[in-house]
Write a protein that holds these residues in place. Structure first.
Motif, PDB file in Angstrom:
ATOM      1  N   ASN A  37       0.827  -1.213   0.000  1.00  0.00           N
ATOM      2  CA  ASN A  37       0.000   0.000   0.000  1.00  0.00           C
ATOM      3  C   ASN A  37       0.857   1.256   0.000  1.00  0.00           C
ATOM      4  O   ASN A  37       0.526   2.247  -0.669  1.00  0.00           O
ATOM      5  CB  ASN A  37      -0.935  -0.007   1.216  1.00  0.00           C
ATOM      6  N   VAL A  40       1.987   1.759  -3.466  1.00  0.00           N
ATOM      7  CA  VAL A  40       0.887   2.332  -4.266  1.00  0.00           C
ATOM      8  C   VAL A  40       0.813   3.836  -4.040  1.00  0.00           C
ATOM      9  O   VAL A  40       0.667   4.629  -4.978  1.00  0.00           O
ATOM     10  CB  VAL A  40      -0.452   1.646  -3.895  1.00  0.00           C
ATOM     11  N   LEU A  41       0.938   4.239  -2.784  1.00  0.00           N
ATOM     12  CA  LEU A  41       0.878   5.668  -2.440  1.00  0.00           C
ATOM     13  C   LEU A  41       2.062   6.413  -3.045  1.00  0.00           C
ATOM     14  O   LEU A  41       1.918   7.486  -3.645  1.00  0.00           O
ATOM     15  CB  LEU A  41       0.882   5.803  -0.919  1.00  0.00           C
ATOM     16  N   ARG A  45      -0.564   5.908  -7.282  1.00  0.00           N
ATOM     17  CA  ARG A  45      -1.639   5.044  -7.802  1.00  0.00           C
ATOM     18  C   ARG A  45      -2.788   4.916  -6.808  1.00  0.00           C
ATOM     19  O   ARG A  45      -3.786   4.257  -7.089  1.00  0.00           O
ATOM     20  CB  ARG A  45      -1.090   3.662  -8.143  1.00  0.00           C
ATOM     21  N   ALA A  46      -2.649   5.534  -5.659  1.00  0.00           N
ATOM     22  CA  ALA A  46      -3.730   5.487  -4.663  1.00  0.00           C
ATOM     23  C   ALA A  46      -4.888   6.369  -5.117  1.00  0.00           C
ATOM     24  O   ALA A  46      -4.679   7.411  -5.741  1.00  0.00           O
ATOM     25  CB  ALA A  46      -3.218   5.963  -3.306  1.00  0.00           C
ATOM     26  N   LYS A  47      -6.101   5.923  -4.816  1.00  0.00           N
ATOM     27  CA  LYS A  47      -7.290   6.694  -5.183  1.00  0.00           C
ATOM     28  C   LYS A  47      -7.881   7.407  -3.979  1.00  0.00           C
ATOM     29  O   LYS A  47      -8.651   8.358  -4.128  1.00  0.00           O
ATOM     30  CB  LYS A  47      -8.339   5.774  -5.791  1.00  0.00           C
ATOM     31  N   ALA A  48      -7.570   6.931  -2.778  1.00  0.00           N
ATOM     32  CA  ALA A  48      -8.090   7.557  -1.564  1.00  0.00           C
ATOM     33  C   ALA A  48      -7.184   7.175  -0.414  1.00  0.00           C
ATOM     34  O   ALA A  48      -6.523   6.138  -0.450  1.00  0.00           O
ATOM     35  CB  ALA A  48      -9.517   7.094  -1.289  1.00  0.00           C
ATOM     36  N   ILE A  49      -7.126   8.037   0.608  1.00  0.00           N
ATOM     37  CA  ILE A  49      -6.298   7.738   1.776  1.00  0.00           C
ATOM     38  C   ILE A  49      -7.076   8.073   3.031  1.00  0.00           C
ATOM     39  O   ILE A  49      -7.759   9.097   3.110  1.00  0.00           O
ATOM     40  CB  ILE A  49      -4.955   8.504   1.703  1.00  0.00           C
ATOM     41  N   ARG A  50      -6.992   7.179   4.018  1.00  0.00           N
ATOM     42  CA  ARG A  50      -7.700   7.414   5.278  1.00  0.00           C
ATOM     43  C   ARG A  50      -6.980   8.490   6.079  1.00  0.00           C
ATOM     44  O   ARG A  50      -5.750   8.607   6.020  1.00  0.00           O
ATOM     45  CB  ARG A  50      -7.734   6.121   6.111  1.00  0.00           C
TER      46      ARG A  50
END
Lengths: 74, 253
Positions: A37, A40-41, A45-50
């Protein structure tokens, strides 16, 4: 948010890790997020992050959110 | 019990216990082991169903004998023989009768054979499709995407099971009815002059003597598969909601 808009957000994880002499693996241990992950970040390529993930990364790197995520113009 | 028979019985029970304990262990802690077991079991079931269906279809079409369950006109069991009266058993039958006969027949014509073979083909096709869908969902789960295509697959299974239930009921019940008519419509004629003179007739239908009679053509819809079809349709809606959630959280760190 359309995908092309999300693609304008750039994650400066590579730069911040280099400045602090940390590896992605070490950050993964500190933050409790998997290496996959974080990769990905790092590669945008991340679409959303908490919020909890954002908080943990900023705490581990001792930085602000704006240091980590920047908006590319154009 | 002879020693070899006892050994086989003990071994069979031991294997059954091992299988049950293994299954309980997988169910108690569901994880990758359960998913992989389901995938393998699905392949085994598909192979078994396909094999048995192929054998049954070939036997129905080309075999010397055919097994068929015939629905009977539920007449109370009795023997009608003029000049004879029979005492009931220790308990008297007040109502009801023999309503089914499972018989092995030879010499059936091509039409009931074809209908019975088609019934088996439809049942096997529906079963294999549903089991293949379960295997696909298991593989998707192992790949971390349990909701990919699952709503569509489940709805497809629901429609197939619904239509297939109707189809195999019509085909099977019609085939069994025709087979019953061919096997049970028995009549004969008397050659003993004294007997035929006493009865006042030379020809008799076997039904007149209490021989089982095929019920009129009827279709019994299988309620359980139809109910399961509705359950699968509902499940597809649940998985559609999950698919939406999976899309929303894809790439979420």
């Amino acid at each position: 948010m359309p995908d092309e808009e999300a693609g304008r957000i750039h994650c400066r994880l590579d730069e911040l890790l280099a400045e602090r002499g940390l590896t992605l693996t070490r950050l993964s241990e500190l933050v409790g997020v998997s290496l996959v992950n974080l990769s990905v970040l790092k590669n945008d390529r991340a679409k959303a992050i908490r919020y909890s993930t954002l908080t943990a990364i900023c705490d581990a790197l001792d930085c602000e959110v704006g240091d980590l995520l920047v908006l590319r113009h154009g | 019990m002879a020693l070899p028979g006892l050994a086989v019985a003990v071994l069979t029970i031991a294997i059954l216990i091992a299988v049950i304990l293994g299954a309980l262990r997988l169910l108690a802690a569901p994880g990758p082991g359960l998913v992989r077991t389901v995938e393998i079991a699905c392949l085994a079931v598909i192979a078994a169903v396909a094999t048995f269906a192929a054998i049954s279809i070939i036997n129905s079409l080309f075999g010397n004998t055919t097994n068929v369950e015939v629905v009977l006109a539920a007449n109370p069991p009795q023997i009608k023989l003029p000049g004879f009266s029979f005492e009931p058993g220790t308990a008297a039958i007040l109502s009801g009768g023999v309503d089914r006969a499972t018989i092995t027949v030879s010499g059936l014509s091509w039409l009931p054979r074809a209908l019975l073979a088609a019934t088996t083909a439809v049942q096997a096709f529906v079963t294999i499709t549903i089991v293949w869908t379960i295997r696909t969902i298991a593989r998707q789960t192992r790949a971390g995407k349990p909701f990919d295509r699952t709503p569509q697959l489940l709805m497809g299974c629901a429609l197939l099971l619904f239509a297939g239930s109707f189809a195999w009921a019509v085909l099977g019940d019609t085939g069994a009815y025709l087979a019953g008519e061919e096997a049970l419509d028995v009549s004969g004629w008397g050659t003993d002059q004294a007997l035929t003179s006493y009865l006042g007739q030379t020809e008799l239908n076997a039904y007149d003597l209490g021989w089982p009679e095929t019920a009129h053509w009827q279709v019994n819809l299988p309620m359980l598969p139809l109910g399961v079809a509705f359950g699968l349709a509902l499940l597809s809606l649940v998985f559609a909601a999950g698919q939406k959630m999976q899309e929303d959280t894809e790439g979420l760190i």
